[in-house]
Design a protein around this motif. Structure first.
Motif, PDB file in Angstrom:
ATOM      1  N   SER A 204       0.837  -1.199   0.000  1.00 49.77           N
ATOM      2  CA  SER A 204       0.000   0.000   0.000  1.00 49.77           C
ATOM      3  C   SER A 204       0.876   1.255   0.000  1.00 49.77           C
ATOM      4  CB  SER A 204      -0.916   0.011   1.218  1.00 49.77           C
ATOM      5  OG  SER A 204      -0.169   0.294   2.390  1.00 49.77           O
ATOM      6  N   LEU A 205       0.259   2.366  -0.292  1.00 54.73           N
ATOM      7  CA  LEU A 205       0.973   3.637  -0.327  1.00 54.73           C
ATOM      8  C   LEU A 205       1.573   3.956   1.033  1.00 54.73           C
ATOM      9  CD1 LEU A 205       1.776   6.204  -1.826  1.00 54.73           C
ATOM     10  CD2 LEU A 205      -0.447   7.148  -1.239  1.00 54.73           C
ATOM     11  N   ASP A 206       0.823   3.705   2.092  1.00 58.20           N
ATOM     12  CA  ASP A 206       1.329   3.972   3.438  1.00 58.20           C
ATOM     13  C   ASP A 206       2.552   3.120   3.745  1.00 58.20           C
ATOM     14  OD1 ASP A 206       1.091   5.320   6.008  1.00 58.20           O
ATOM     15  OD2 ASP A 206       0.528   3.360   6.799  1.00 58.20           O
ATOM     16  N   GLU A 207       2.530   1.849   3.331  1.00 60.62           N
ATOM     17  CA  GLU A 207       3.685   0.980   3.552  1.00 60.62           C
ATOM     18  C   GLU A 207       4.893   1.453   2.758  1.00 60.62           C
ATOM     19  OE1 GLU A 207       1.402  -3.237   4.424  1.00 60.62           O
ATOM     20  OE2 GLU A 207       1.805  -2.644   2.354  1.00 60.62           O
ATOM     21  N   GLU A 208       4.672   1.919   1.526  1.00 62.07           N
ATOM     22  CA  GLU A 208       5.760   2.447   0.707  1.00 62.07           C
ATOM     23  C   GLU A 208       6.371   3.688   1.347  1.00 62.07           C
ATOM     24  OE1 GLU A 208       7.251   1.289  -1.905  1.00 62.07           O
ATOM     25  OE2 GLU A 208       5.895  -0.245  -2.615  1.00 62.07           O
TER      26      GLU A 208
END
Length: 95
Positions: A2-6
């Motif tokens: 996900s974007l948050d993980e990236e």
């Protein structure tokens, strides 16, 4: 991912870079080149912070919400007004 993980992974890498720059500055000194590296590192931190603030996905959102489907069979009364798909109508024979 996900974007948050990236963004979190990029933040961790940037923190590692900051630690490396600190160690390098202690060994090399605070010359012009080192100040430039320090400035670039600070700009990266600021840019990543702005990117996280403007991200369309709220932090912690890992994707669509899961919907649990019960194991119990459906109520047969829900299907009294429809034909069995592929089998034809109940009161007629298939051609």
């Amino acid at each position: 991912m996900s974007l948050d993980e990236e963004l979190t992974a990029a933040q961790r890498c940037l923190e590692d870079l900051t630690r490396s720059v600190n160690r390098l500055e202690r060994r090399v000194g605070a010359g012009l080149e080192m100040r430039r590296v320090r400035s670039d590192t600070d700009h990266l931190k600021e840019s990543l912070s702005l990117l996280r603030a403007s991200s369309p996905e709220p932090p912690g959102a890992g994707g669509p919400e899961l919907v649990l489907i019960p194991e119990a069979p459906y109520d047969r009364e829900l299907w009294t007004d429809v034909d069995d798909e592929g089998l034809g109508a109940r009161d007629r024979r298939a051609p």
